[in-house]
Design a protein around this motif. Structure first.
Motif, PDB file in Angstrom:
ATOM      1  N   ALA A 108       0.121   1.553  -7.501  1.00 30.62           N
ATOM      2  CA  ALA A 108      -0.036   1.348  -6.058  1.00 30.62           C
ATOM      3  C   ALA A 108       0.431  -0.022  -5.596  1.00 30.62           C
ATOM      4  O   ALA A 108       0.986  -0.161  -4.499  1.00 30.62           O
ATOM      5  CB  ALA A 108      -1.493   1.567  -5.668  1.00 30.62           C
ATOM      6  N   HIS A 109       0.240  -1.045  -6.419  1.00 36.73           N
ATOM      7  CA  HIS A 109       0.540  -2.415  -5.989  1.00 36.73           C
ATOM      8  C   HIS A 109       1.877  -2.934  -6.522  1.00 36.73           C
ATOM      9  O   HIS A 109       2.217  -4.089  -6.302  1.00 36.73           O
ATOM     10  CB  HIS A 109      -0.598  -3.349  -6.412  1.00 36.73           C
ATOM     11  CG  HIS A 109      -1.916  -2.988  -5.784  1.00 36.73           C
ATOM     12  ND1 HIS A 109      -2.198  -3.223  -4.456  1.00 36.73           N
ATOM     13  CD2 HIS A 109      -3.011  -2.365  -6.298  1.00 36.73           C
ATOM     14  CE1 HIS A 109      -3.415  -2.790  -4.173  1.00 36.73           C
ATOM     15  NE2 HIS A 109      -3.933  -2.255  -5.270  1.00 36.73           N
ATOM     16  N   ARG A 110       2.606  -2.090  -7.203  1.00 48.08           N
ATOM     17  CA  ARG A 110       3.934  -2.491  -7.664  1.00 48.08           C
ATOM     18  C   ARG A 110       4.939  -2.372  -6.518  1.00 48.08           C
ATOM     19  O   ARG A 110       4.853  -1.447  -5.690  1.00 48.08           O
ATOM     20  CB  ARG A 110       4.387  -1.612  -8.830  1.00 48.08           C
ATOM     21  CG  ARG A 110       3.716  -1.939 -10.144  1.00 48.08           C
ATOM     22  CD  ARG A 110       4.151  -0.987 -11.242  1.00 48.08           C
ATOM     23  NE  ARG A 110       5.608  -0.874 -11.330  1.00 48.08           N
ATOM     24  CZ  ARG A 110       6.232  -0.065 -12.172  1.00 48.08           C
ATOM     25  NH1 ARG A 110       5.519   0.720 -12.983  1.00 48.08           N
ATOM     26  NH2 ARG A 110       7.559  -0.019 -12.207  1.00 48.08           N
ATOM     27  N   PRO A 111       5.936  -3.272  -6.427  1.00 52.70           N
ATOM     28  CA  PRO A 111       6.942  -3.153  -5.359  1.00 52.70           C
ATOM     29  C   PRO A 111       7.799  -1.907  -5.556  1.00 52.70           C
ATOM     30  O   PRO A 111       8.088  -1.505  -6.687  1.00 52.70           O
ATOM     31  CB  PRO A 111       7.771  -4.429  -5.508  1.00 52.70           C
ATOM     32  CG  PRO A 111       7.544  -4.891  -6.909  1.00 52.70           C
ATOM     33  CD  PRO A 111       6.159  -4.470  -7.262  1.00 52.70           C
ATOM     34  N   PHE A 112       8.204  -1.329  -4.461  1.00 54.04           N
ATOM     35  CA  PHE A 112       9.006  -0.108  -4.506  1.00 54.04           C
ATOM     36  C   PHE A 112      10.277  -0.300  -5.319  1.00 54.04           C
ATOM     37  O   PHE A 112      10.720   0.611  -6.017  1.00 54.04           O
ATOM     38  CB  PHE A 112       9.350   0.326  -3.079  1.00 54.04           C
ATOM     39  CG  PHE A 112      10.248   1.528  -3.014  1.00 54.04           C
ATOM     40  CD1 PHE A 112       9.774   2.788  -3.321  1.00 54.04           C
ATOM     41  CD2 PHE A 112      11.586   1.392  -2.643  1.00 54.04           C
ATOM     42  CE1 PHE A 112      10.601   3.893  -3.264  1.00 54.04           C
ATOM     43  CE2 PHE A 112      12.416   2.494  -2.582  1.00 54.04           C
ATOM     44  CZ  PHE A 112      11.925   3.746  -2.889  1.00 54.04           C
ATOM     45  N   ARG A 113      10.870  -1.495  -5.262  1.00 55.52           N
ATOM     46  CA  ARG A 113      12.128  -1.721  -5.965  1.00 55.52           C
ATOM     47  C   ARG A 113      11.979  -1.602  -7.475  1.00 55.52           C
ATOM     48  O   ARG A 113      12.970  -1.429  -8.190  1.00 55.52           O
ATOM     49  CB  ARG A 113      12.681  -3.099  -5.603  1.00 55.52           C
ATOM     50  CG  ARG A 113      11.819  -4.269  -6.031  1.00 55.52           C
ATOM     51  CD  ARG A 113      12.358  -5.577  -5.507  1.00 55.52           C
ATOM     52  NE  ARG A 113      11.442  -6.682  -5.817  1.00 55.52           N
ATOM     53  CZ  ARG A 113      11.280  -7.744  -5.035  1.00 55.52           C
ATOM     54  NH1 ARG A 113      11.952  -7.831  -3.899  1.00 55.52           N
ATOM     55  NH2 ARG A 113      10.453  -8.705  -5.380  1.00 55.52           N
ATOM     56  N   TYR A 137      10.697   0.233   2.115  1.00 51.16           N
ATOM     57  CA  TYR A 137      10.930  -1.212   2.046  1.00 51.16           C
ATOM     58  C   TYR A 137      10.844  -1.648   0.583  1.00 51.16           C
ATOM     59  O   TYR A 137       9.790  -1.500  -0.048  1.00 51.16           O
ATOM     60  CB  TYR A 137       9.895  -1.954   2.889  1.00 51.16           C
ATOM     61  CG  TYR A 137      10.041  -1.699   4.376  1.00 51.16           C
ATOM     62  CD1 TYR A 137      11.104  -2.232   5.084  1.00 51.16           C
ATOM     63  CD2 TYR A 137       9.112  -0.918   5.067  1.00 51.16           C
ATOM     64  CE1 TYR A 137      11.251  -1.999   6.445  1.00 51.16           C
ATOM     65  CE2 TYR A 137       9.245  -0.676   6.428  1.00 51.16           C
ATOM     66  CZ  TYR A 137      10.316  -1.221   7.107  1.00 51.16           C
ATOM     67  OH  TYR A 137      10.463  -0.985   8.460  1.00 51.16           O
ATOM     68  N   PRO A 138      11.929  -2.176   0.028  1.00 46.32           N
ATOM     69  CA  PRO A 138      11.956  -2.457  -1.422  1.00 46.32           C
ATOM     70  C   PRO A 138      10.968  -3.522  -1.873  1.00 46.32           C
ATOM     71  O   PRO A 138      10.497  -3.476  -3.011  1.00 46.32           O
ATOM     72  CB  PRO A 138      13.405  -2.891  -1.670  1.00 46.32           C
ATOM     73  CG  PRO A 138      13.922  -3.329  -0.339  1.00 46.32           C
ATOM     74  CD  PRO A 138      13.216  -2.485   0.674  1.00 46.32           C
TER      75      PRO A 138
END
Length: 301
Positions: free
Chosen positions: A124-129, A86-87
């Motif tokens: 860890a807390h950065r968005p996948f996108r 999920y981006p």
């Protein structure tokens, strides 16, 4: 020690076009095995068949000492193609989702530990996108580190990565191997085999042309000899029962089958015959790979 994975005469065709034509291999438990083949050779198809995502037309698969069975889903993991998450979710939250559908207890603890193992705890807390390609591949690997993992299949996990990203992936795979996990890693990067393989399977034209310890393959290397008179060299060696042929690059390079003799002894035979010799070196893995492509798979499997 048994085998973590066995393929027996595996066959698969799409629209009448054969992809696997009788692939047979075995991977011992606790080994890091490389599955080497060109792009389009059938490596991904093999992975999908092993994981049960597709059915073989013929042949069989043995996983962890027996036939594929539902209870193995907690001990087997597979990464295929481009990672998809999920981006808008962070790396940590994406792994929490994975923990949910894989029914992993202690989801948050597992997710954080998996991120740490692949070097993504700081992201860890950065968005996948916002992840780079290398970070995405590492997150994909993290999602496979299930608690009961015994066999991990990875399809081109370092494809497209820079040097730092490749090293990070291989460091994690080596750590898993040292922890007792069996790994089959497909790649078209021949240099990966030289650096990391303990066991190697070579796929060509839908068949396995070699499967065994890397050291066994390395022992088959020929001696590459540079000489301005390759015809005279071939004739001189033939008198001693040694076979030589032009190297893949042709020209003044000759490939000599040592037949168990020391390289210096072979060079001495050429010198005694008055054949001038320039440089000499062992056959590199790429040259050996191209030679294996012409070997009858039924004799090598």
């Amino acid at each position: 020690m048994g085998n973590a994975l066995e393929l027996h005469d595996l066959k698969k065709a799409y629209r009448g076009q054969g992809v696997l034509r009788g692939a047979t291999l075995s991977i011992p438990e606790g080994r890091l095995a490389l599955y080497l083949g060109a792009n389009g050779a059938g490596k991904t198809t093999t992975m999908r068949l092993v994981a049960g995502l597709e059915r073989a037309d013929a042949g069989s698969v043995t996983l962890l000492g027996g036939p594929p069975r539902p209870e193995l889903r907690h001990q087997l993991a597979l990464t295929l193609e481009e990672p998809r998450f999920y981006p808008w979710l962070s790396g940590l939250d994406n792994l929490r989702v994975v923990a949910g559908y894989r029914q992993i207890r202690g989801a948050d603890r597992w997710a954080r530990e998996s991120l740490r193992r692949v070097g993504l705890d700081a992201a860890a807390h950065r968005p996948f996108r916002s992840y780079s390609l290398g970070m995405r591949q590492r997150l994909y690997l993290a999602s496979s580190l299930v608690p009961e993992l015994r066999l991990l299949l990875l399809d081109e996990p370092t494809n497209g990565l820079d040097v730092e990203g490749r090293e990070a992936i291989w460091d994690t795979l080596t750590e898993l191997r040292d922890g007792g996990v069996s790994l089959l890693v497909s790649t078209h990067q021949i240099l990966d085999a030289e650096r990391y393989a303990e066991h190697l399977a070579v796929l060509h034209d839908g068949r396995i042309s070699f499967c065994g310890p890397y050291a066994e393959l390395a022992a088959q290397r020929r001696l590459m000899v540079e000489t301005p008179n390759p015809e005279a060299a071939q004739a001189a060696l033939a008198q001693h029962g040694l076979r030589a042929e032009p190297g893949r690059q042709r020209g003044q390079l000759l490939a000599v089958d040592l037949a168990g003799r020391p390289a210096q002894q072979v060079l001495g035979l050429l010198s005694s015959a008055g054949v001038p010799v320039g440089t000499s070196r062992p056959e590199d893995l790429e040259e050996l790979y191209w030679r294996l492509k012409n070997v009858d798979a039924s004799r090598m499997a």
